[in-house]
Write a protein that holds these residues in place. Structure first.
Motif, PDB file in Angstrom:
ATOM      1  N   ARG A 128       0.725  -1.410  -0.078  1.00 23.22           N
ATOM      2  CA  ARG A 128       0.028   0.086   0.025  1.00 23.22           C
ATOM      3  C   ARG A 128       0.655   1.397   0.024  1.00 23.22           C
ATOM      4  O   ARG A 128       0.475   2.123  -0.758  1.00 23.22           O
ATOM      5  CB  ARG A 128      -0.802   0.091   1.370  1.00 23.22           C
ATOM      6  N   VAL A 129       1.729   1.454   0.600  1.00 24.47           N
ATOM      7  CA  VAL A 129       2.716   2.441   1.247  1.00 24.47           C
ATOM      8  C   VAL A 129       3.427   2.771  -0.052  1.00 24.47           C
ATOM      9  O   VAL A 129       3.580   3.959  -0.631  1.00 24.47           O
ATOM     10  CB  VAL A 129       3.384   2.531   2.496  1.00 24.47           C
ATOM     11  N   PHE A 130       4.096   1.618  -0.541  1.00 25.15           N
ATOM     12  CA  PHE A 130       5.078   2.041  -1.746  1.00 25.15           C
ATOM     13  C   PHE A 130       4.695   1.903  -2.905  1.00 25.15           C
ATOM     14  O   PHE A 130       5.428   1.762  -3.989  1.00 25.15           O
ATOM     15  CB  PHE A 130       6.215   1.126  -1.267  1.00 25.15           C
ATOM     16  N   HIS A 131       3.346   1.138  -2.950  1.00 22.61           N
ATOM     17  CA  HIS A 131       2.561   0.969  -4.438  1.00 22.61           C
ATOM     18  C   HIS A 131       3.482   0.076  -5.006  1.00 22.61           C
ATOM     19  O   HIS A 131       3.722  -0.040  -6.169  1.00 22.61           O
ATOM     20  CB  HIS A 131       2.553   2.252  -5.362  1.00 22.61           C
ATOM     21  N   ALA A 132       3.788  -1.167  -4.256  1.00 20.76           N
ATOM     22  CA  ALA A 132       4.743  -2.013  -4.986  1.00 20.76           C
ATOM     23  C   ALA A 132       3.934  -3.336  -5.342  1.00 20.76           C
ATOM     24  O   ALA A 132       2.836  -3.621  -5.083  1.00 20.76           O
ATOM     25  CB  ALA A 132       5.733  -2.519  -3.843  1.00 20.76           C
ATOM     26  N   ASP A 133       4.538  -4.090  -6.217  1.00 25.34           N
ATOM     27  CA  ASP A 133       3.996  -5.322  -6.800  1.00 25.34           C
ATOM     28  C   ASP A 133       3.928  -6.421  -5.654  1.00 25.34           C
ATOM     29  O   ASP A 133       5.067  -6.737  -5.022  1.00 25.34           O
ATOM     30  CB  ASP A 133       4.701  -5.939  -7.934  1.00 25.34           C
ATOM     31  N   LYS A 134       3.010  -7.187  -5.166  1.00 25.28           N
ATOM     32  CA  LYS A 134       2.649  -7.928  -4.085  1.00 25.28           C
ATOM     33  C   LYS A 134       3.842  -9.269  -4.229  1.00 25.28           C
ATOM     34  O   LYS A 134       4.534  -9.666  -3.333  1.00 25.28           O
ATOM     35  CB  LYS A 134       1.444  -8.452  -3.668  1.00 25.28           C
ATOM     36  N   PRO A 135       3.753 -10.019  -5.167  1.00 24.25           N
ATOM     37  CA  PRO A 135       4.576 -11.088  -5.542  1.00 24.25           C
ATOM     38  C   PRO A 135       6.246 -10.403  -5.279  1.00 24.25           C
ATOM     39  O   PRO A 135       6.981 -11.399  -4.784  1.00 24.25           O
ATOM     40  CB  PRO A 135       4.548 -11.516  -6.906  1.00 24.25           C
ATOM     41  N   GLN A 136       6.706  -9.377  -5.821  1.00 25.43           N
ATOM     42  CA  GLN A 136       7.970  -9.043  -5.563  1.00 25.43           C
ATOM     43  C   GLN A 136       7.980  -8.641  -4.090  1.00 25.43           C
ATOM     44  O   GLN A 136       9.247  -9.074  -3.393  1.00 25.43           O
ATOM     45  CB  GLN A 136       8.318  -7.757  -6.504  1.00 25.43           C
ATOM     46  N   ALA A 139      14.887  -0.795   3.212  1.00 24.40           N
ATOM     47  CA  ALA A 139      15.557  -0.518   2.002  1.00 24.40           C
ATOM     48  C   ALA A 139      15.012  -1.521   1.037  1.00 24.40           C
ATOM     49  O   ALA A 139      14.949  -1.121  -0.337  1.00 24.40           O
ATOM     50  CB  ALA A 139      17.012  -0.954   2.357  1.00 24.40           C
ATOM     51  N   PRO A 140      14.680  -2.760   1.164  1.00 22.56           N
ATOM     52  CA  PRO A 140      14.337  -3.443  -0.097  1.00 22.56           C
ATOM     53  C   PRO A 140      12.972  -2.899  -0.682  1.00 22.56           C
ATOM     54  O   PRO A 140      12.670  -2.956  -1.837  1.00 22.56           O
ATOM     55  CB  PRO A 140      13.760  -4.991   0.833  1.00 22.56           C
ATOM     56  N   ALA A 141      12.164  -2.329  -0.210  1.00 24.34           N
ATOM     57  CA  ALA A 141      10.695  -1.975  -0.256  1.00 24.34           C
ATOM     58  C   ALA A 141      10.886  -0.822  -0.901  1.00 24.34           C
ATOM     59  O   ALA A 141      10.154  -0.414  -2.264  1.00 24.34           O
ATOM     60  CB  ALA A 141       9.844  -1.468   1.016  1.00 24.34           C
ATOM     61  N   VAL A 142      11.883   0.125  -0.795  1.00 26.86           N
ATOM     62  CA  VAL A 142      12.376   1.116  -1.733  1.00 26.86           C
ATOM     63  C   VAL A 142      12.668   0.825  -3.048  1.00 26.86           C
ATOM     64  O   VAL A 142      12.287   1.589  -4.163  1.00 26.86           O
ATOM     65  CB  VAL A 142      13.407   2.032  -0.920  1.00 26.86           C
ATOM     66  N   THR A 143      13.635  -0.272  -3.324  1.00 28.71           N
ATOM     67  CA  THR A 143      13.836  -0.796  -4.493  1.00 28.71           C
ATOM     68  C   THR A 143      12.906  -1.442  -5.650  1.00 28.71           C
ATOM     69  O   THR A 143      12.957  -1.274  -6.794  1.00 28.71           O
ATOM     70  CB  THR A 143      14.759  -1.940  -4.125  1.00 28.71           C
ATOM     71  N   ILE A 144      11.658  -1.433  -4.783  1.00 29.29           N
ATOM     72  CA  ILE A 144      10.577  -2.098  -5.695  1.00 29.29           C
ATOM     73  C   ILE A 144       9.325  -0.984  -5.663  1.00 29.29           C
ATOM     74  O   ILE A 144       8.335  -1.556  -5.738  1.00 29.29           O
ATOM     75  CB  ILE A 144      10.083  -3.500  -5.353  1.00 29.29           C
ATOM     76  N   ASP A 157       6.495   1.419  -6.582  1.00 33.39           N
ATOM     77  CA  ASP A 157       5.888   2.045  -7.832  1.00 33.39           C
ATOM     78  C   ASP A 157       5.778   0.987  -8.924  1.00 33.39           C
ATOM     79  O   ASP A 157       6.207   0.920 -10.176  1.00 33.39           O
ATOM     80  CB  ASP A 157       6.379   3.268  -8.543  1.00 33.39           C
ATOM     81  N   THR A 158       5.895  -0.548  -8.457  1.00 30.48           N
ATOM     82  CA  THR A 158       6.021  -1.480  -9.297  1.00 30.48           C
ATOM     83  C   THR A 158       4.619  -2.262  -9.505  1.00 30.48           C
ATOM     84  O   THR A 158       4.565  -3.225 -10.186  1.00 30.48           O
ATOM     85  CB  THR A 158       6.909  -2.654  -8.899  1.00 30.48           C
ATOM     86  N   ALA A 159       3.826  -1.812  -8.763  1.00 33.56           N
ATOM     87  CA  ALA A 159       2.143  -2.415  -8.891  1.00 33.56           C
ATOM     88  C   ALA A 159       1.721  -2.462 -10.164  1.00 33.56           C
ATOM     89  O   ALA A 159       1.189  -3.405 -10.483  1.00 33.56           O
ATOM     90  CB  ALA A 159       1.453  -1.618  -7.969  1.00 33.56           C
ATOM     91  N   HIS A 160       1.720  -1.680 -11.128  1.00 32.93           N
ATOM     92  CA  HIS A 160       1.274  -1.542 -12.327  1.00 32.93           C
ATOM     93  C   HIS A 160       2.341  -1.445 -13.399  1.00 32.93           C
ATOM     94  O   HIS A 160       2.053  -0.721 -14.552  1.00 32.93           O
ATOM     95  CB  HIS A 160       0.206  -0.379 -12.618  1.00 32.93           C
ATOM     96  N   CYS A 161       3.321  -1.961 -13.268  1.00 34.67           N
ATOM     97  CA  CYS A 161       4.795  -1.916 -13.973  1.00 34.67           C
ATOM     98  C   CYS A 161       4.417  -3.145 -15.070  1.00 34.67           C
ATOM     99  O   CYS A 161       3.574  -4.080 -15.094  1.00 34.67           O
ATOM    100  CB  CYS A 161       5.822  -2.365 -13.167  1.00 34.67           C
ATOM    101  N   PRO A 162       4.914  -2.750 -16.412  1.00 32.84           N
ATOM    102  CA  PRO A 162       4.702  -3.723 -17.404  1.00 32.84           C
ATOM    103  C   PRO A 162       5.381  -4.892 -17.139  1.00 32.84           C
ATOM    104  O   PRO A 162       6.187  -4.889 -16.158  1.00 32.84           O
ATOM    105  CB  PRO A 162       5.503  -2.852 -18.613  1.00 32.84           C
ATOM    106  N   PRO A 163       5.135  -5.922 -17.655  1.00 30.05           N
ATOM    107  CA  PRO A 163       5.741  -7.470 -17.514  1.00 30.05           C
ATOM    108  C   PRO A 163       7.099  -7.444 -17.405  1.00 30.05           C
ATOM    109  O   PRO A 163       7.820  -8.083 -16.760  1.00 30.05           O
ATOM    110  CB  PRO A 163       5.238  -8.328 -18.556  1.00 30.05           C
TER     111      PRO A 163
END
Length: 329
Positions: free
Chosen positions: A68-76, A308-313, A315-321
């Motif tokens: 939620r906070v980092f808008h990250a892709d859950k599998p990652q 730190a790991p969260a920052v690296t991913i 805005d990947t929630a809606h990233c292209p494949p």
């Protein structure tokens, strides 16, 4: 797994190695106030780091928060924080342990505060009933008609706090020594040393059985007395305070109120030697500044390692494949 392992190692270094190093360090004698900051920071950072380990091991709440906070892709997120080692049994156990630790700390804190306030209330009631106000410059000090020399303070609000001397202490000490003794007790009240002692008692009771922070409570009691000595010595001199402490300690039957900050508490022999032989640190503001830097560094590490790991991913929630390492056809 790497993040959790790093945090666990950091907690071990703080709680075990850091505790032993600070307990043996000689610089704390020269700068007790800076040492108190470092001790409390080590203890609180240790607790925060252990909490991070348990939260990351429990993983579900943490991973949802990162998504939620980092808008990250859950599998990652799952791959970074849990990976292939994760098992539901371990996660559930970590959740239960985290809740149990929170409840235990709360119960210990409430119990210790209640005991402390009960003791303070009892001594305040006795003092108000039996003591009189001192003469002249001691008009805010309560005098107990007791031949046994004693000096202590009763923590509280500005109106309920008390500094108490016995008639035996007034008869034993010179006017200068009495003023130095009162300044020592005023320092305890001004800097809220009773709160630092309660905090150290609660943390040591909660985690000391594991070997971590086992010196914390004892060292805080030692250092608050040295800090109060330094405060009093500024106005009345090291030797005046040392002589007052020596006079109070050498009288048979000397006793202070149990559970309250007192003039003769926490290894008076070491304090007398320190007041006679030690000189104010020539480092000026350098040592407190270094302590503040160490405090900031200790506090930043667990948050940095966890995020730190969260920052690296981010805005990947809606990233292209291709962002997830999936080849495009």
């Amino acid at each position: 797994m790497l993040v959790i392992g790093t945090l666990f190692l950091y907690a071990t270094l703080l709680g075990v190695a850091g505790d032993r190093w600070l307990a043996r360090a000689t610089w704390v004698v020269r700068s007790p106030r800076a040492a108190l900051y470092v001790w409390h920071t080590c203890a609180l950072t240790f607790l925060a780091t252990v909490a991070c380990v348990l939260v990351l091991t429990a993983h579900d709440v943490w991973e949802h928060a990162v998504v939620r906070v980092f808008h990250a892709d859950k599998p990652q997120v799952h791959a970074l924080y849990s990976g292939s080692w994760h098992m539901d049994g371990i996660a559930n156990a970590a959740t239960v342990l985290l809740l149990a630790a929170a409840v235990t700390m709360t119960v210990l804190a409430v119990r210790r505060v209640r005991i402390s306030r009960r003791e303070q209330g009892k001594h305040r009631l006795i003092t108000d009933a039996l003591a009189s106000y001192g003469p002249g410059h001691l008009r805010r000090v309560r005098i107990l008609e007791d031949p046994v020399p004693a000096a202590f303070c009763i923590p509280g609000s500005r109106r309920s706090a008390r500094i108490v001397l016995t008639r035996g202490a007034l008869s034993l000490l010179t006017a200068e020594q009495v003023s130095a003794t009162v300044a020592h007790e005023q320092a305890h009240l001004r800097f809220r040393h009773h709160r630092l002692i309660v905090l150290a008692d609660v943390v040591t009771a909660a985690v000391g059985w594991s070997g971590a922070l086992r010196n914390y409570a004892r060292q805080v009691r030692r250092l608050v007395e040295m800090a109060a000595d330094d405060h009093a010595a500024v106005g009345y001199g090291h030797r005046t305070l040392a002589s007052a402490l020596l006079e109070m300690c050498t009288v048979p039957g000397n006793a202070d109120a149990d559970g309250l900050p007192a003039m003769t508490g926490a290894d008076p022999a070491e304090r007398i030697r320190r007041l006679i032989t030690e000189r104010p640190s020539t480092a000026g503001r350098v040592r407190p500044a270094l302590a503040a830097g160490a405090v900031a560094a200790l506090l930043v590490v667990p948050a940095t390692v966890s995020l730190a790991p969260a920052v690296t991913i981010a805005d990947t929630a809606h990233c292209p494949p291709r962002c997830h390492g999936v080849p495009q056809e």
